[in-house]
Design an enzyme around this catalytic site. Structure first.
Site, PDB file in Angstrom:
ATOM      1  N   HIS A 156     -11.785  89.551  13.771  1.00  0.00           N
ATOM      2  CA  HIS A 156     -11.696  88.350  12.760  1.00  0.00           C
ATOM      3  C   HIS A 156     -10.847  87.516  13.520  1.00  0.00           C
ATOM      4  CE1 HIS A 156     -11.685  86.477   8.502  1.00  0.00           C
ATOM      5  NE2 HIS A 156     -11.458  85.601   9.541  1.00  0.00           N
ATOM      6  N   GLU A 200     -11.977  94.794   5.752  1.00  0.00           N
ATOM      7  CA  GLU A 200     -10.979  94.450   6.966  1.00  0.00           C
ATOM      8  C   GLU A 200      -9.633  94.967   6.743  1.00  0.00           C
ATOM      9  OE1 GLU A 200     -11.367  90.364   8.022  1.00  0.00           O
ATOM     10  OE2 GLU A 200     -13.381  90.551   8.367  1.00  0.00           O
TER      11      GLU A 200
HETATM   12  P1  NAD Z   1     -18.882  74.615   5.485  1.00  0.00           P
HETATM   13  O1  NAD Z   1     -18.240  74.339   4.036  1.00  0.00           O
HETATM   14  O2  NAD Z   1     -18.667  73.021   6.243  1.00  0.00           O
HETATM   15  O3  NAD Z   1     -20.313  74.976   5.627  1.00  0.00           O
HETATM   16  C1  NAD Z   1     -20.996  76.016   4.905  1.00  0.00           C
HETATM   17  C2  NAD Z   1     -22.378  75.636   4.876  1.00  0.00           C
HETATM   18  O4  NAD Z   1     -23.047  76.820   4.217  1.00  0.00           O
HETATM   19  C3  NAD Z   1     -22.623  74.657   4.040  1.00  0.00           C
HETATM   20  O5  NAD Z   1     -23.356  73.346   4.590  1.00  0.00           O
HETATM   21  C4  NAD Z   1     -23.391  74.961   2.614  1.00  0.00           C
HETATM   22  O6  NAD Z   1     -24.525  74.050   2.376  1.00  0.00           O
HETATM   23  C5  NAD Z   1     -23.971  76.313   3.333  1.00  0.00           C
HETATM   24  N1  NAD Z   1     -24.519  77.205   2.415  1.00  0.00           N
HETATM   25  C6  NAD Z   1     -23.729  77.568   1.213  1.00  0.00           C
HETATM   26  N2  NAD Z   1     -24.574  78.352   0.406  1.00  0.00           N
HETATM   27  C7  NAD Z   1     -25.617  78.854   1.236  1.00  0.00           C
HETATM   28  C8  NAD Z   1     -26.814  79.533   1.109  1.00  0.00           C
HETATM   29  N3  NAD Z   1     -26.973  80.366   0.045  1.00  0.00           N
HETATM   30  N4  NAD Z   1     -27.713  79.641   2.018  1.00  0.00           N
HETATM   31  C9  NAD Z   1     -27.493  78.767   3.032  1.00  0.00           C
HETATM   32  N5  NAD Z   1     -26.437  77.856   3.300  1.00  0.00           N
HETATM   33  C10 NAD Z   1     -25.561  77.960   2.420  1.00  0.00           C
HETATM   34  O7  NAD Z   1     -17.991  75.621   6.081  1.00  0.00           O
HETATM   35  P2  NAD Z   1     -17.595  76.046   7.675  1.00  0.00           P
HETATM   36  O8  NAD Z   1     -16.575  75.329   7.849  1.00  0.00           O
HETATM   37  O9  NAD Z   1     -18.733  75.593   8.385  1.00  0.00           O
HETATM   38  O10 NAD Z   1     -17.391  77.568   7.444  1.00  0.00           O
HETATM   39  C11 NAD Z   1     -18.340  78.691   7.491  1.00  0.00           C
HETATM   40  C12 NAD Z   1     -17.982  79.745   7.311  1.00  0.00           C
HETATM   41  O11 NAD Z   1     -17.158  80.350   8.431  1.00  0.00           O
HETATM   42  C13 NAD Z   1     -17.029  80.315   5.911  1.00  0.00           C
HETATM   43  O12 NAD Z   1     -17.403  81.360   5.316  1.00  0.00           O
HETATM   44  C14 NAD Z   1     -15.626  80.084   6.464  1.00  0.00           C
HETATM   45  O13 NAD Z   1     -14.656  80.959   5.713  1.00  0.00           O
HETATM   46  C15 NAD Z   1     -16.212  80.871   7.825  1.00  0.00           C
HETATM   47  N6  NAD Z   1     -15.028  80.958   8.716  1.00  0.00           N
HETATM   48  C16 NAD Z   1     -14.695  82.054   9.676  1.00  0.00           C
HETATM   49  C17 NAD Z   1     -14.029  81.922  10.661  1.00  0.00           C
HETATM   50  C18 NAD Z   1     -13.481  83.142  11.461  1.00  0.00           C
HETATM   51  O14 NAD Z   1     -12.402  83.328  11.737  1.00  0.00           O
HETATM   52  N7  NAD Z   1     -14.328  84.124  11.674  1.00  0.00           N
HETATM   53  C19 NAD Z   1     -13.302  80.824  11.180  1.00  0.00           C
HETATM   54  C20 NAD Z   1     -13.670  79.588  10.370  1.00  0.00           C
HETATM   55  C21 NAD Z   1     -14.483  79.684   9.181  1.00  0.00           C
HETATM   56  C1  MLT Z   2     -11.189  80.964   7.867  1.00  0.00           C
HETATM   57  O1  MLT Z   2     -12.013  80.996   6.948  1.00  0.00           O
HETATM   58  O2  MLT Z   2     -10.808  79.800   8.103  1.00  0.00           O
HETATM   59  C2  MLT Z   2     -11.006  82.103   8.858  1.00  0.00           C
HETATM   60  O3  MLT Z   2     -11.182  83.113   8.148  1.00  0.00           O
HETATM   61  C3  MLT Z   2      -9.928  81.856   9.633  1.00  0.00           C
HETATM   62  C4  MLT Z   2      -8.722  82.769   9.672  1.00  0.00           C
HETATM   63  O4  MLT Z   2      -8.583  83.875  10.077  1.00  0.00           O
HETATM   64  O5  MLT Z   2      -7.859  82.460   8.998  1.00  0.00           O
END
Ligand code: NAD
Ligand code: MLT
Length: 311
Positions: free
Chosen positions: A279, A261
């Site tokens: 993103h 990215e």
């Molecule tokens: P979280 O820690 O609450 O949940 C992650 C889950 O993934 C956990 O339950 C864990 O057990 C599971 N996990 C770990 N390894 C695994 C595997 N090999 N197979 C299956 N499951 C597995 O996290 P969250 O807050 O739900 O965030 C999830 C993802 O979303 C993270 O990567 C975070 O960085 C991303 N995120 C992206 C954005 C965005 O802007 N697109 C925003 C927020 C979070």
């Molecule tokens: C995150 O992991 O919380 C996301 O990537 C959100 C962000 O863009 O900061």
């Protein structure tokens, strides 16, 4: 005075807990190269980032006063945590504040895929009223496979249940009780690939999850599957995704995150049934204030030597 460098446009309203401290100066930084950050980081006691700034081993090496790095969001994969730990620098994140934003963005992606909203909108804006080209599918009665039933995966499950989808999930690390309470069926990864009409991934990027959705995985999926990634780039092998979209196995895919990215030149972007956002999962007014407040409170606690919740 202690100095905190705030990067990546972290929401100003969220910085109130820091600005209230008489002995803390808040400095808002502009976009910097690694070299520029290395040059200035020595002046700061704390650093706050979102995902754009990469806090590399070189940056940490030069950070002689730094006590804490705060990530205004969930994923800390842009921070070299080993280097930070070795230097005694605490890394904190804000894991709860953007859960709903990311779950709602996932639902938006799923509905947009099912009803081909971006392609239809694009064509109409180009002056073409093409009602026949955009026959969609309903979510009701479809099986949604969620990989990673953590905060966001669970919030997606709840919302998809309201759309009358059947939810199956793969997550080797959650308690079965959690899935049972949510009326989500826990299955193996192979079974999820075999049964799901839509697949959405919600786990962190780790060695284990890197390219978890690869050629071998696509081979096991249903014909016409639709895929969504609002978690982390690299969980889906983008070259394999392109191949399986072109050969028709994958009916549609929506990515909010990419292996590299910013991403503006992927061949995926040429495909009509491919939807992309830059993103934006956490990009709501509410989420940005939530994560900024959470991380600012953690930074204050860390600078005062108090207990931090999300290290
Ligand atoms: P979280 O820690 O609450 O949940 C992650 C889950 O993934 C956990 O339950 C864990 O057990 C599971 N996990 C770990 N390894 C695994 C595997 N090999 N197979 C299956 N499951 C597995 O996290 P969250 O807050 O739900 O965030 C999830 C993802 O979303 C993270 O990567 C975070 O960085 C991303 N995120 C992206 C954005 C965005 O802007 N697109 C925003 C927020 C979070
Ligand atoms: C995150 O992991 O919380 C996301 O990537 C959100 C962000 O863009 O900061």
């Amino acid at each position: 005075m202690m100095k905190v460098l705030v990067m990546d446009g972290v929401a100003e309203q969220g910085l109130v807990p820091l600005r209230r401290q008489p002995d803390i100066e808040v400095v808002i930084g502009e976009k910097m190269t690694e070299d520029q950050l290395v040059e200035v980081i020595g002046q700061y006691d704390a650093l706050i980032v979102r995902s754009a700034t990469k806090v590399t081993a070189r940056v940490i090496e030069a950070a002689n006063k730094l006590k804490v790095i705060g990530r205004a969001g969930v994923g800390v994969d842009n921070i070299d945590r080993n280097a930070a730990t070795n230097k005694g620098i605490v890394v904190v994140n804000a894991p709860d504040g953007n859960t709903i934003a990311a779950a709602e963005h996932t639902m938006a992606m799923m509905l947009a895929l099912a009803r081909k909203v971006p392609a239809a909108c694009g064509k109409l804006k180009n002056g073409c009223w093409d009602k026949k080209a955009f026959l969609g599918v309903e979510l009701r009665g479809k099986t949604l496979g969620i990989i990673g039933l953590g905060r966001i995966g669970s919030a997606v499950a709840k919302r998809a249940q309201a759309m009358e989808m059947h939810i199956i999930a793969y997550d080797p690390y959650i308690a079965e009780e959690h899935a049972r309470k949510m009326a989500v069926e826990i299955v193996t990864l192979q079974e999820l690939f075999k049964r799901a009409d839509f697949i959405t991934v919600h786990m962190p990027k780790t060695k284990e999850t890197y390219h978890m959705i690869n050629k071998e995985a696509f081979e096991q999926m249903k014909d016409g599957v639709r895929i969504i990634n609002c978690a982390r780039g690299g969980i889906i092998d983008e070259a394999a995704l392109y191949e399986y979209m072109v050969n028709g196995k994958v009916a549609g895919a929506a990515l909010d995150v990419f292996e590299t990215e910013p991403c503006t030149d992927s061949p995926l972007l040429q495909l009509e049934n491919f939807i992309a956002t830059p993103h934006l999962g956490a990009s709501t007014q509410e989420a940005q204030i939530n994560v900024a407040v959470d991380v600012a409170e953690e930074i204050v606690a860390a600078l005062r030597g108090e207990l931090v919740k999300n290290a």
